[in-house]
Design a protein around this motif. Structure first.
Motif, short mmCIF file in Angstrom:
data_model
loop_
_atom_site.label_atom_id
_atom_site.label_comp_id
_atom_site.label_asym_id
_atom_site.label_seq_id
_atom_site.Cartn_x
_atom_site.Cartn_y
_atom_site.Cartn_z
N GLN A 115 0.83 -1.19 0.00
CA GLN A 115 0.00 0.00 0.00
C GLN A 115 0.87 1.26 0.00
OE1 GLN A 115 -2.39 -0.30 3.57
NE2 GLN A 115 -3.92 -1.62 2.58
N VAL A 116 0.27 2.36 -0.41
CA VAL A 116 0.90 3.67 -0.27
C VAL A 116 -0.01 4.51 0.62
CG1 VAL A 116 1.77 5.73 -1.41
CG2 VAL A 116 2.05 3.50 -2.49
N LEU A 117 0.55 4.96 1.73
CA LEU A 117 -0.18 5.80 2.67
C LEU A 117 0.18 7.26 2.44
CD1 LEU A 117 0.42 3.73 5.95
CD2 LEU A 117 -1.38 3.43 4.23
N LYS A 118 -0.81 8.12 2.59
CA LYS A 118 -0.60 9.57 2.41
C LYS A 118 -1.01 10.28 3.69
CE LYS A 118 -1.88 13.49 -0.54
NZ LYS A 118 -2.69 13.90 -1.70
N THR A 119 -0.12 11.12 4.21
CA THR A 119 -0.40 11.86 5.44
C THR A 119 -1.05 13.20 5.14
OG1 THR A 119 1.65 13.13 5.58
CG2 THR A 119 1.71 10.85 6.40
N ALA A 120 -1.56 13.83 6.18
CA ALA A 120 -1.92 15.24 6.10
C ALA A 120 -0.63 16.05 5.98
CB ALA A 120 -2.69 15.64 7.35
N PRO A 121 -0.71 17.33 5.60
CA PRO A 121 0.50 18.15 5.55
C PRO A 121 1.29 18.07 6.86
CG PRO A 121 -1.31 19.33 4.53
CD PRO A 121 -1.90 18.08 5.14
N LEU A 122 2.58 17.91 6.74
CA LEU A 122 3.43 17.70 7.91
C LEU A 122 3.67 19.02 8.64
CD1 LEU A 122 6.09 15.34 6.28
CD2 LEU A 122 4.17 14.67 7.74
N THR A 123 3.75 18.91 9.95
CA THR A 123 4.05 20.06 10.80
C THR A 123 5.49 19.96 11.29
OG1 THR A 123 3.21 18.89 12.73
CG2 THR A 123 1.65 20.28 11.53
N PRO A 124 6.10 21.08 11.69
CA PRO A 124 7.51 21.04 12.13
C PRO A 124 7.76 20.09 13.28
CG PRO A 124 6.84 23.31 11.73
CD PRO A 124 5.59 22.47 11.62
N ASN A 125 6.80 19.95 14.18
CA ASN A 125 7.05 19.13 15.38
C ASN A 125 7.13 17.64 15.08
OD1 ASN A 125 4.12 19.54 14.99
ND2 ASN A 125 3.95 18.09 16.68
N VAL A 126 6.59 17.19 13.93
CA VAL A 126 6.66 15.76 13.62
C VAL A 126 7.87 15.39 12.77
CG1 VAL A 126 4.15 15.55 13.77
CG2 VAL A 126 5.24 15.82 11.51
N MET A 127 8.59 16.40 12.26
CA MET A 127 9.69 16.11 11.34
C MET A 127 10.79 15.24 11.95
SD MET A 127 8.66 17.16 8.48
CE MET A 127 10.13 16.91 7.49
N PRO A 128 11.17 15.43 13.23
CA PRO A 128 12.19 14.53 13.79
C PRO A 128 11.76 13.06 13.76
CG PRO A 128 11.93 16.46 15.18
CD PRO A 128 10.81 16.51 14.18
N TYR A 129 10.48 12.80 13.95
CA TYR A 129 9.98 11.43 13.93
C TYR A 129 9.90 10.90 12.50
CZ TYR A 129 8.67 12.92 18.61
OH TYR A 129 8.70 13.41 19.88
N ILE A 130 9.49 11.77 11.59
CA ILE A 130 9.47 11.38 10.18
C ILE A 130 10.89 11.05 9.71
CG2 ILE A 130 9.04 12.21 7.83
CD1 ILE A 130 6.50 11.50 9.31
N ASN A 131 11.86 11.84 10.19
CA ASN A 131 13.26 11.58 9.84
C ASN A 131 13.66 10.18 10.27
OD1 ASN A 131 15.95 12.08 9.07
ND2 ASN A 131 16.48 12.64 11.18
N LYS A 132 13.32 9.79 11.49
CA LYS A 132 13.67 8.46 11.98
C LYS A 132 12.94 7.37 11.19
CE LYS A 132 14.69 10.02 16.70
NZ LYS A 132 14.27 9.97 18.12
N MET A 133 11.66 7.59 10.92
CA MET A 133 10.89 6.61 10.18
C MET A 133 11.41 6.44 8.76
SD MET A 133 6.97 7.38 11.38
CE MET A 133 6.31 6.02 10.40
N SER A 134 11.88 7.56 8.15
CA SER A 134 12.32 7.50 6.76
C SER A 134 13.58 6.66 6.58
CB SER A 134 12.56 8.91 6.22
OG SER A 134 13.70 9.50 6.81
N ARG A 135 14.31 6.44 7.66
CA ARG A 135 15.49 5.58 7.57
C ARG A 135 15.10 4.12 7.39
NH1 ARG A 135 19.17 7.96 12.59
NH2 ARG A 135 19.41 10.08 11.76
N ILE A 136 13.93 3.77 7.89
CA ILE A 136 13.50 2.37 7.90
C ILE A 136 12.49 2.09 6.80
CG2 ILE A 136 12.44 0.56 9.32
CD1 ILE A 136 13.29 2.22 11.79
N TYR A 137 11.53 2.97 6.67
CA TYR A 137 10.43 2.74 5.74
C TYR A 137 10.61 3.57 4.47
CZ TYR A 137 8.53 0.76 10.00
OH TYR A 137 8.37 0.02 11.15
N ASP A 138 9.91 3.15 3.43
CA ASP A 138 10.16 3.71 2.10
C ASP A 138 9.26 4.91 1.84
OD1 ASP A 138 10.91 4.16 -0.46
OD2 ASP A 138 10.51 2.14 -1.20
N PHE A 139 9.73 6.08 2.31
CA PHE A 139 9.03 7.33 2.02
C PHE A 139 9.33 7.73 0.58
CE2 PHE A 139 8.41 7.38 6.46
CZ PHE A 139 7.38 8.26 6.73
N TRP A 140 8.29 8.15 -0.11
CA TRP A 140 8.44 8.57 -1.50
C TRP A 140 8.50 10.08 -1.59
CZ3 TRP A 140 4.61 5.08 -4.70
CH2 TRP A 140 5.07 3.76 -4.66
#
Length: 417
Positions: free
Chosen positions: A26-51
């Motif tokens: 599947q491809v999941l789509k988030t709502a527009p990202l906010t600054p406070n979630v970017m550190p977590y997105i950074n960690k997740m992007s190392r493991i999961y395939d963000f496009w």
């Protein structure tokens, strides 16, 4: 003829059966990202395939296997990131794209010394085109030999020059991330344009590497459409490959597991593809004015650095040149590029190629262009879209070269990590 047709059909069917289907992905789509979630997105992007490139204020998309779906959904819920399923099952999309590519390869055979823009060319076709172009234009074109890939493919680019001594140098590479098929046609268009215009060769010596990750690119065209990394085996692991845009020897970060999408490699320049490009940059540091890596997708023009939100001393120059290029692209087609510092509002990166070109004191102007996405999956613009992307991007790149040559700037070496 009927027998020949049957043989061709069997070859196509056999190739399709060998191709990873991505069934249930599947491809999941988030709502527009906010600054406070970017550190977590950074960690997740190392493991999961963000496009694409996760950016503050824009939605992010991530591809998940059936096994990963529940974990990623739970993580988004914990972070209170609204999200939805953008693509329920990737299998039909992959099957359709693969069948279309096979059909077009039969319908539009490659002609010697002619770049194809109505379909995606294979690595072998692109490499042959580079060699034929050099052979047909020996007075202005010469081979750039950066060695061999892990699997023994040639890492060959082209130099286009008027032969005068002391020319400034500009560099372009494409498809260091394997699945970003829209990038090589842009590199091929650069070659076409510079060959045709002596004034461009009077401006600078142009170096173009149409496929910077030949093993991964080839694998994505024959086995696994959304493959990103190189194909270097990792000892003791079934997970193959390194993210080549985390493998350059500038603030290289060893953090990461073999299976991570952004695994940086066992050491800086462990990948021969990256070492070849890095050696070129270092050897030409005195003349290199501009370094550009062409990626997809996101309609972004990114400049150093990826490891800090602190602007580099000549950030104004980098922004101004990038904005000039973006303005020209918008005037051609209406496509709007955002010009950003790589780390400001994005996730942090280490060991990227543009940061290396700038950070070792070589190119005063260094960029990653994230070309527009397309198709249902973002990385799969239909072949009918190639010409439009090429036509809008080339004037922007030409403007970038003209501006950077006319307005020299110099990298300011940062404090080491």
């Amino acid at each position: 003829m009927r027998l020949l047709g049957s043989i061709v059909l069997l070859l196509v069917v056999g190739s399709a059966l060998a191709y990873k289907t991505y069934s249930g992905y599947q491809v999941l789509k988030t709502a527009p990202l906010t600054p406070n979630v970017m550190p977590y997105i950074n960690k997740m992007s190392r493991i999961y395939d963000f496009w694409g490139t996760p950016v503050v204020g824009r939605p992010a998309t991530v591809m998940v296997s059936p096994e990963e779906a529940s974990v990623v959904n739970a993580a988004f819920n914990r972070l209170r990131i609204s999200h939805e399923i953008m693509i329920e099952d990737l299998a039909p999309i992959v099957e359709k794209d693969f069948a279309e590519q096979e059909r077009l390869m039969r319908a539009i055979p490659r002609q010697p010394r002619v770049a194809v823009y109505d379909r995606y060319m294979t690595y072998d076709e692109i490499n042959a085109h580079v060699h034929e172009t050099i052979a047909a234009n020996p007075s202005v074109a010469s081979l750039v030999d950066l060695g061999l890939s892990t699997e023994g493919r040639e890492l060959h680019g082209i130099k286009l020059s008027n032969g005068a001594a002391g020319q400034p140098t500009v560099w372009f590479d494409c498809a260091i991330h394997a699945r970003e098929w829209i990038a090589p046609p842009v590199c091929l268009r650069i070659i076409d344009e510079v060959l045709a215009d002596p004034a461009l060769r009077d401006l600078a010596d142009w170096y173009v590497l149409p496929v910077a990750n030949p093993d991964g690119y080839s694998f994505s065209t024959t086995d696994s459409r959304f493959w990103r990394k190189t194909r270097r085996p990792n000892p003791g692991s079934t997970c193959v490959g390194t993210d080549p845009n985390r493998n350059f020897d500038f603030l290289w970060d060893s953090a990461g597991a073999y299976c991570d999408e952004t695994f940086p490699g066992s050491s800086a320049f462990s990948e021969p593809e990256c070492a070849g490009i890095g050696n070129f940059i270092a050897a030409n540091a005195d003349s290199l004015v501009l370094y550009v890596a062409l990626h997809s997708y996101g309609s972004l023009i990114l400049y150093p650095f990826g490891h800090t939100i602190e602007p580099v001393p000549n950030a104004d120059d980098l922004f101004a040149a990038g904005q000039k290029s973006a303005d020209v692209i918008a005037s051609v087609s209406g496509t709007v590029y955002s010009v950003e510092n790589s780390a400001a509002g994005l996730y942090f990166t280490f060991g990227a190629s543009d940061d290396y070109a700038y950070g070792i004191g070589a190119a005063g102007y260094a960029y990653t262009y994230e070309l527009p996405g397309g198709g249902l999956a973002g990385f799969n613009p239909p072949p009918s879209r190639i010409q439009g992307v090429v036509d809008e991007t080339w004037p922007g790149l030409k403007t970038l070269v003209e501006y950077t040559i006319a307005n020299p700037t110099f990298p300011i070496l940062p404090t080491k990590k």
